[in-house]
Design a protein around this motif. Structure first.
Motif, PDB file in Angstrom:
ATOM      1  N   TRP A  74      44.723 101.298 -10.136  1.00 60.11           N
ATOM      2  CA  TRP A  74      43.266 101.366 -10.243  1.00 60.11           C
ATOM      3  C   TRP A  74      42.693 102.097  -9.031  1.00 60.11           C
ATOM      4  CZ3 TRP A  74      46.035  97.195  -8.767  1.00 60.11           C
ATOM      5  CH2 TRP A  74      45.671  96.538  -7.585  1.00 60.11           C
ATOM      6  N   PRO A  75      41.557 102.780  -9.259  1.00 62.73           N
ATOM      7  CA  PRO A  75      40.910 103.506  -8.149  1.00 62.73           C
ATOM      8  C   PRO A  75      39.877 102.633  -7.451  1.00 62.73           C
ATOM      9  CG  PRO A  75      39.820 104.043 -10.195  1.00 62.73           C
ATOM     10  CD  PRO A  75      40.941 103.074 -10.545  1.00 62.73           C
ATOM     11  N   THR A  76      39.644 102.936  -6.185  1.00 64.56           N
ATOM     12  CA  THR A  76      38.521 102.345  -5.457  1.00 64.56           C
ATOM     13  C   THR A  76      37.881 103.442  -4.616  1.00 64.56           C
ATOM     14  OG1 THR A  76      40.002 101.611  -3.676  1.00 64.56           O
ATOM     15  CG2 THR A  76      39.416  99.977  -5.334  1.00 64.56           C
ATOM     16  N   GLY A  77      36.588 103.337  -4.416  1.00 64.34           N
ATOM     17  CA  GLY A  77      35.878 104.319  -3.617  1.00 64.34           C
ATOM     18  C   GLY A  77      35.651 105.615  -4.374  1.00 64.34           C
ATOM     19  N   SER A  78      35.143 106.602  -3.632  1.00 62.72           N
ATOM     20  CA  SER A  78      34.883 107.902  -4.243  1.00 62.72           C
ATOM     21  C   SER A  78      34.986 108.982  -3.182  1.00 62.72           C
ATOM     22  CB  SER A  78      33.500 107.927  -4.901  1.00 62.72           C
ATOM     23  OG  SER A  78      32.503 107.708  -3.935  1.00 62.72           O
ATOM     24  N   GLY A  79      35.050 110.215  -3.639  1.00 59.25           N
ATOM     25  CA  GLY A  79      35.115 111.350  -2.733  1.00 59.25           C
ATOM     26  C   GLY A  79      36.433 111.414  -1.981  1.00 59.25           C
ATOM     27  N   PRO A  80      36.412 112.053  -0.811  1.00 57.15           N
ATOM     28  CA  PRO A  80      37.658 112.259  -0.070  1.00 57.15           C
ATOM     29  C   PRO A  80      38.268 110.969   0.475  1.00 57.15           C
ATOM     30  CG  PRO A  80      35.781 113.107   1.159  1.00 57.15           C
ATOM     31  CD  PRO A  80      35.271 112.699  -0.190  1.00 57.15           C
ATOM     32  N   ASP A  81      37.486 109.886   0.521  1.00 50.39           N
ATOM     33  CA  ASP A  81      38.009 108.608   1.005  1.00 50.39           C
ATOM     34  C   ASP A  81      38.461 107.686  -0.117  1.00 50.39           C
ATOM     35  OD1 ASP A  81      37.537 109.323   3.666  1.00 50.39           O
ATOM     36  OD2 ASP A  81      35.464 108.613   3.556  1.00 50.39           O
ATOM     37  N   ALA A  82      38.434 108.167  -1.363  1.00 49.41           N
ATOM     38  CA  ALA A  82      38.853 107.333  -2.495  1.00 49.41           C
ATOM     39  C   ALA A  82      40.317 106.933  -2.336  1.00 49.41           C
ATOM     40  CB  ALA A  82      38.656 108.093  -3.803  1.00 49.41           C
ATOM     41  N   GLU A  83      40.620 105.750  -2.847  1.00 49.12           N
ATOM     42  CA  GLU A  83      41.985 105.240  -2.758  1.00 49.12           C
ATOM     43  C   GLU A  83      42.511 104.903  -4.145  1.00 49.12           C
ATOM     44  OE1 GLU A  83      41.935 103.046   1.563  1.00 49.12           O
ATOM     45  OE2 GLU A  83      41.182 101.905  -0.159  1.00 49.12           O
ATOM     46  N   LEU A  84      43.825 105.017  -4.285  1.00 47.69           N
ATOM     47  CA  LEU A  84      44.505 104.622  -5.507  1.00 47.69           C
ATOM     48  C   LEU A  84      45.347 103.401  -5.169  1.00 47.69           C
ATOM     49  CD1 LEU A  84      44.964 105.397  -8.473  1.00 47.69           C
ATOM     50  CD2 LEU A  84      47.024 106.598  -7.720  1.00 47.69           C
ATOM     51  N   ASN A  85      45.089 102.322  -5.859  1.00 44.92           N
ATOM     52  CA  ASN A  85      45.803 101.063  -5.653  1.00 44.92           C
ATOM     53  C   ASN A  85      46.930 100.951  -6.654  1.00 44.92           C
ATOM     54  OD1 ASN A  85      43.877  99.230  -3.806  1.00 44.92           O
ATOM     55  ND2 ASN A  85      42.655 100.590  -5.087  1.00 44.92           N
ATOM     56  N   LEU A  86      48.076 100.523  -6.178  1.00 45.65           N
ATOM     57  CA  LEU A  86      49.228 100.299  -7.052  1.00 45.65           C
ATOM     58  C   LEU A  86      49.740  98.886  -6.822  1.00 45.65           C
ATOM     59  CD1 LEU A  86      49.731 103.487  -5.886  1.00 45.65           C
ATOM     60  CD2 LEU A  86      51.376 103.280  -7.705  1.00 45.65           C
ATOM     61  N   ALA A  87      49.848  98.121  -7.889  1.00 44.75           N
ATOM     62  CA  ALA A  87      50.457  96.800  -7.821  1.00 44.75           C
ATOM     63  C   ALA A  87      51.801  96.914  -8.520  1.00 44.75           C
ATOM     64  CB  ALA A  87      49.573  95.760  -8.499  1.00 44.75           C
ATOM     65  N   LEU A  88      52.869  96.692  -7.780  1.00 44.77           N
ATOM     66  CA  LEU A  88      54.226  96.821  -8.300  1.00 44.77           C
ATOM     67  C   LEU A  88      54.885  95.445  -8.295  1.00 44.77           C
ATOM     68  CD1 LEU A  88      55.316  99.942  -6.202  1.00 44.77           C
ATOM     69  CD2 LEU A  88      54.298  99.915  -8.499  1.00 44.77           C
ATOM     70  N   ARG A  96      51.507  95.352  -3.190  1.00 41.15           N
ATOM     71  CA  ARG A  96      50.299  96.142  -3.462  1.00 41.15           C
ATOM     72  C   ARG A  96      50.238  97.229  -2.411  1.00 41.15           C
ATOM     73  NH1 ARG A  96      44.403  94.783  -2.156  1.00 41.15           N
ATOM     74  NH2 ARG A  96      43.456  96.767  -2.703  1.00 41.15           N
ATOM     75  N   LEU A  97      50.138  98.456  -2.895  1.00 42.89           N
ATOM     76  CA  LEU A  97      50.087  99.614  -2.016  1.00 42.89           C
ATOM     77  C   LEU A  97      48.827 100.407  -2.295  1.00 42.89           C
ATOM     78  CD1 LEU A  97      53.568  99.782  -2.956  1.00 42.89           C
ATOM     79  CD2 LEU A  97      53.206 100.522  -0.619  1.00 42.89           C
ATOM     80  N   ILE A  98      48.381 101.122  -1.267  1.00 41.92           N
ATOM     81  CA  ILE A  98      47.189 101.950  -1.389  1.00 41.92           C
ATOM     82  C   ILE A  98      47.541 103.364  -0.944  1.00 41.92           C
ATOM     83  CG2 ILE A  98      44.836 102.307  -0.577  1.00 41.92           C
ATOM     84  CD1 ILE A  98      44.705  99.253  -0.135  1.00 41.92           C
ATOM     85  N   ALA A  99      47.184 104.335  -1.786  1.00 42.73           N
ATOM     86  CA  ALA A  99      47.441 105.747  -1.500  1.00 42.73           C
ATOM     87  C   ALA A  99      46.117 106.492  -1.449  1.00 42.73           C
ATOM     88  CB  ALA A  99      48.320 106.354  -2.595  1.00 42.73           C
ATOM     89  N   PRO A 100      46.068 107.597  -0.692  1.00 44.26           N
ATOM     90  CA  PRO A 100      44.870 108.443  -0.741  1.00 44.26           C
ATOM     91  C   PRO A 100      44.786 109.103  -2.121  1.00 44.26           C
ATOM     92  CG  PRO A 100      46.528 109.369   0.753  1.00 44.26           C
ATOM     93  CD  PRO A 100      47.068 108.077   0.252  1.00 44.26           C
ATOM     94  N   LEU A 101      43.755 108.753  -2.873  1.00 49.44           N
ATOM     95  CA  LEU A 101      43.623 109.233  -4.250  1.00 49.44           C
ATOM     96  C   LEU A 101      43.629 110.755  -4.349  1.00 49.44           C
ATOM     97  CD1 LEU A 101      41.581 107.667  -7.048  1.00 49.44           C
ATOM     98  CD2 LEU A 101      41.350 110.108  -6.643  1.00 49.44           C
ATOM     99  N   PRO A 102      42.948 111.495  -3.469  1.00 50.44           N
ATOM    100  CA  PRO A 102      42.964 112.957  -3.594  1.00 50.44           C
ATOM    101  C   PRO A 102      44.373 113.564  -3.495  1.00 50.44           C
ATOM    102  CG  PRO A 102      41.147 112.290  -2.182  1.00 50.44           C
ATOM    103  CD  PRO A 102      41.991 111.066  -2.425  1.00 50.44           C
ATOM    104  N   VAL A 103      45.253 112.965  -2.712  1.00 45.25           N
ATOM    105  CA  VAL A 103      46.624 113.487  -2.583  1.00 45.25           C
ATOM    106  C   VAL A 103      47.383 113.287  -3.894  1.00 45.25           C
ATOM    107  CG1 VAL A 103      48.816 113.250  -1.343  1.00 45.25           C
ATOM    108  CG2 VAL A 103      46.658 113.129  -0.084  1.00 45.25           C
ATOM    109  N   VAL A 104      47.241 112.103  -4.489  1.00 46.10           N
ATOM    110  CA  VAL A 104      47.914 111.826  -5.769  1.00 46.10           C
ATOM    111  C   VAL A 104      47.338 112.730  -6.857  1.00 46.10           C
ATOM    112  CG1 VAL A 104      48.436 110.063  -7.491  1.00 46.10           C
ATOM    113  CG2 VAL A 104      48.401 109.449  -5.051  1.00 46.10           C
ATOM    114  N   ALA A 105      46.022 112.907  -6.855  1.00 44.37           N
ATOM    115  CA  ALA A 105      45.376 113.773  -7.847  1.00 44.37           C
ATOM    116  C   ALA A 105      45.887 115.204  -7.742  1.00 44.37           C
ATOM    117  CB  ALA A 105      43.861 113.729  -7.680  1.00 44.37           C
TER     118      ALA A 105
END
Length: 138
Positions: A74-88, A96-105
Motif C-alpha cells: 500500500w502507498p502512503t504520502g504523495s510526491g517525491p516523499d511518497a512511500e510504498l509499504n510492504l507487509a511480508l 513490514r518494510l518501507i520503500a521510496p515509492l518513486p524508485v519502485v515506480a
C-alpha cells in the motif's frame, strides 16, 4: 535491449512504531521471469534474502492497498516523499518494510517498457518450465 533491470535502494524495516532499520535492497526485473520483481534484501556482508513479488501487485500497490496472504502492498504520502509499504509474511515470521515509492515506480515503468502488460507469456519457455517443474530442477 537490456537483459535485466537493477535498481538499488534503501528500504526501512519497521521494528516498532518509533524504530526503523535501514536495509540495503536491490530491486531486479528479468524478462525471462516476466511476472515477478525480485526484492533482494542484503542482510549481511555475504547474505541476502530474496523475495519474489508479482509485478502487477507492486504496480497496483503504487496507487491503492492490494494483496493478501504473504504479500500486502500500500502507498502512503504523495510526491517525491511518497512511500510504498510492504507487509511480508512467511512461516518464519513477518516483516513490514518501507520503500521510496518513486524508485519502485521507476523500475516498474522500465519493466513494463521491456515487457508490456499482456505480453508476458511471449517471454516464457513453457516447455522448459514444465520440464523444470516435473523433474524438480530449481
Amino acid at each position: 535491449m537490456a537483459i535485466r533491470i537493477d535498481e538499488p535502494l534503501y528500504m526501512e524495516l519497521v521494528l516498532t512504531a518509533e524504530e526503523r532499520m535501514t536495509v540495503p535492497t536491490q530491486l531486479c526485473y528479468e524478462p525471462h521471469d516476466p511476472f515477478a520483481v525480485c526484492l533482494d534484501f542484503h542482510v549481511g556482508t555475504d547474505l541476502s534474502a530474496p523475495w519474489f513479488v508479482a509485478r502487477d501487485l507492486l504496480a497496483e500497490g503504487l496507487y491503492r492497498p492490494t494483496g493478501h496472504g504473504d504479500v500486502r502492498v500500500w502507498p502512503t504520502g504523495s510526491g517525491p516523499d511518497a512511500e510504498l509499504n510492504l507487509a511480508l509474511s512467511s512461516p518464519h515470521g513477518t516483516a513490514r518494510l518501507i520503500a521510496p515509492l518513486p524508485v519502485v515506480a521507476q523500475l516498474l515503468r522500465r519493466a513494463y517498457q521491456m515487457v508490456p502488460a499482456g505480453r508476458e507469456t511471449e517471454r516464457l519457455d513453457l516447455d522448459a518450465e514444465l520440464s523444470r517443474l516435473l523433474h524438480g530442477i530449481t
